[in-house]
Design a protein around this motif. Structure first.
Motif, mmCIF file in Angstrom:
data_model
loop_
_atom_site.group_PDB
_atom_site.id
_atom_site.type_symbol
_atom_site.label_atom_id
_atom_site.label_comp_id
_atom_site.label_asym_id
_atom_site.label_seq_id
_atom_site.Cartn_x
_atom_site.Cartn_y
_atom_site.Cartn_z
ATOM 1 N N ARG A 1 0.829 -1.242 -0.115
ATOM 2 C CA ARG A 1 0.107 0.492 0.372
ATOM 3 C C ARG A 1 0.832 1.118 0.401
ATOM 4 O O ARG A 1 1.890 1.247 0.322
ATOM 5 N N ARG B 1 1.025 7.150 3.403
ATOM 6 C CA ARG B 1 -0.253 8.063 3.836
ATOM 7 C C ARG B 1 0.240 9.171 4.467
ATOM 8 O O ARG B 1 1.224 8.720 4.578
ATOM 9 N N GLU C 1 3.941 -14.577 8.488
ATOM 10 C CA GLU C 1 1.987 -14.319 8.073
ATOM 11 C C GLU C 1 2.043 -13.280 6.213
ATOM 12 O O GLU C 1 2.731 -12.657 7.010
ATOM 13 N N THR D 1 -1.478 -11.598 4.097
ATOM 14 C CA THR D 1 -2.126 -11.178 3.906
ATOM 15 C C THR D 1 -2.785 -10.444 3.022
ATOM 16 O O THR D 1 -1.792 -9.449 2.534
ATOM 17 N N VAL E 1 -5.734 -7.411 1.359
ATOM 18 C CA VAL E 1 -7.145 -6.652 2.189
ATOM 19 C C VAL E 1 -6.597 -5.538 1.500
ATOM 20 O O VAL E 1 -6.040 -4.979 1.021
ATOM 21 N N GLY F 1 2.571 -8.188 5.070
ATOM 22 C CA GLY F 1 2.928 -9.376 5.804
ATOM 23 C C GLY F 1 3.848 -8.723 6.622
ATOM 24 O O GLY F 1 4.338 -7.848 7.057
ATOM 25 N N THR F 2 4.015 -10.104 7.372
ATOM 26 C CA THR F 2 5.385 -8.966 8.682
ATOM 27 C C THR F 2 6.387 -10.774 8.400
ATOM 28 O O THR F 2 6.410 -11.989 8.134
ATOM 29 N N ASP G 1 0.624 -5.830 14.508
ATOM 30 C CA ASP G 1 -1.099 -5.365 14.383
ATOM 31 C C ASP G 1 -1.572 -5.870 12.782
ATOM 32 O O ASP G 1 -1.008 -5.543 12.113
ATOM 33 N N VAL G 2 -2.383 -7.066 12.700
ATOM 34 C CA VAL G 2 -2.657 -7.573 12.178
ATOM 35 C C VAL G 2 -3.553 -8.270 12.178
ATOM 36 O O VAL G 2 -4.325 -8.040 12.918
ATOM 37 N N ASP G 3 -4.921 -8.873 10.691
ATOM 38 C CA ASP G 3 -6.197 -9.011 10.992
ATOM 39 C C ASP G 3 -6.301 -10.270 11.058
ATOM 40 O O ASP G 3 -5.126 -11.512 12.201
ATOM 41 N N GLY H 1 -4.424 -13.148 9.529
ATOM 42 C CA GLY H 1 -2.434 -13.250 10.330
ATOM 43 C C GLY H 1 -2.656 -13.669 11.644
ATOM 44 O O GLY H 1 -1.835 -14.387 12.026
HETATM 45 P P1 5GP Z 1 -3.686 0.094 7.228
HETATM 46 O O1 5GP Z 1 -3.762 -0.166 5.652
HETATM 47 O O2 5GP Z 1 -5.226 0.319 7.423
HETATM 48 O O3 5GP Z 1 -3.065 0.047 8.001
HETATM 49 O O4 5GP Z 1 -4.166 -1.603 7.063
HETATM 50 C C1 5GP Z 1 -5.401 -2.613 7.403
HETATM 51 C C2 5GP Z 1 -5.403 -3.871 7.781
HETATM 52 O O5 5GP Z 1 -4.323 -4.795 7.428
HETATM 53 C C3 5GP Z 1 -5.350 -3.825 9.345
HETATM 54 O O6 5GP Z 1 -6.772 -3.826 9.576
HETATM 55 C C4 5GP Z 1 -4.654 -4.252 9.846
HETATM 56 O O7 5GP Z 1 -4.628 -5.060 10.726
HETATM 57 C C5 5GP Z 1 -3.890 -5.167 8.657
HETATM 58 N N1 5GP Z 1 -2.641 -5.669 8.934
HETATM 59 C C6 5GP Z 1 -1.604 -4.847 8.862
HETATM 60 N N2 5GP Z 1 -0.319 -5.141 8.788
HETATM 61 C C7 5GP Z 1 -0.412 -6.478 8.462
HETATM 62 C C8 5GP Z 1 0.448 -7.692 8.252
HETATM 63 O O8 5GP Z 1 1.379 -7.552 8.705
HETATM 64 N N3 5GP Z 1 -0.389 -9.208 7.997
HETATM 65 C C9 5GP Z 1 -1.621 -8.690 8.311
HETATM 66 N N4 5GP Z 1 -2.133 -10.008 8.432
HETATM 67 N N5 5GP Z 1 -2.093 -8.127 8.000
HETATM 68 C C10 5GP Z 1 -2.041 -6.858 8.884
#
Ligand code: 5GP
Length: 227
Positions: A50, A53, A81, A83, A85, A91-92, A110-112, A115
């Motif tokens: 992404r 911002r 892991e 994902t 979105v 990814g972590t 901070d993961v969904d 994850g």
């Molecule tokens: P944002 O784009 O708003 O920063 O994040 C969108 C979503 O992606 C959030 O629900 C956040 O928890 C999730 N997210 C951020 N980093 C990771 C990650 O490394 N792994 C996973 N599985 N989800 C993530």
């Protein structure tokens, strides 16, 4: 090529806290406050495709990488892991976890929920915490109030939130985020309690040494009396 080693909690003494919440629950504010207030607690920084911002910094909020770089890392097995979105990948990295855990730092991931499930399967000993809004009505208000999304996107986020919140039942802790100060205190309490649990063996070891020392003294004391 050799698979990168899976991080293992036993490599160091850090605890991994996995935190999930539906979009708009206010998780970022809450986590930033807790990291500010507690020592030895760090964010795990994810990789994402992404774009950043306006208020985000590279290497602090995320490692922002291109889709092809992400794909390279994924195919080399470098993610614990990952994902997708809303068309972006997250990814972590395994190295992100092992480096910090080995340094004895507790980590916030901070993961969904997808994850979180993957991390739980891979690492076994993690603490899963889900942040819930007090109601769907409040969540709707927060999502519309941010003014970031069109009504269509808000509807989508709400539909996702309902699904995502259903996953909260298998998390170890649920924290309802109504007032920020209250939610901060609850999250800090969970982290402190888990730290006490982690420290138990070390404390017992220390107490055994103390007991042995005092036994030794008593023993010497009895010997002296007898003599
Ligand atoms: P944002 O784009 O708003 O920063 O994040 C969108 C979503 O992606 C959030 O629900 C956040 O928890 C999730 N997210 C951020 N980093 C990771 C990650 O490394 N792994 C996973 N599985 N989800 C993530």
């Amino acid at each position: 090529m050799k698979e990168p080693e899976k991080p293992n909690r036993r490599q160091g003494s850090g605890i991994i806290f996995v935190i999930s919440a539906p979009s708009g629950a206010g998780k970022t504010t809450l986590l930033r406050e807790v990291v500010k207030q507690l020592p030895d607690l760090r964010f795990s920084i994810s990789h994402t495709t992404r774009p950043p911002r306006a208020n985000e910094e590279r290497g602090k909020d995320y490692y922002f990488i291109s889709p092809s770089e992400f794909e390279k890392m994924r195919s080399r097995g470098e993610f614990l892991e990952w994902t997708e979105v809303s068309g972006n990948r997250y990814g972590t990295a395994k190295t992100e976890i092992s480096r910090r855990i080995a340094a004895g730092k507790d980590l916030l991931l901070d993961v969904d929920s997808r994850g979180a499930g993957k991390v739980l399967r891979e690492l076994e000993t993690v603490v899963l915490i889900y942040i819930l809004p007090p109601s769907l009505r409040v969540l709707t208000r927060r999502l519309t109030g941010r003014g970031l999304d069109s009504p269509e996107v808000v509807r989508l986020r709400l539909a996702n939130a309902r699904k995502e919140m259903g996953e909260s039942r298998w998390y170890h802790y649920l924290i309802v985020y109504d007032r920020v100060d209250e939610a901060v205190e609850r999250l800090k309490a969970v982290i402190m309690a888990e730290r006490c649990r982690r420290d138990k063996p070390a404390i017992l070891r220390k107490m055994r040494i103390l007991r042995e020392e005092s036994d030794g003294k008593n023993h010497r004391g009895r010997l002296l009396k007898k003599g």
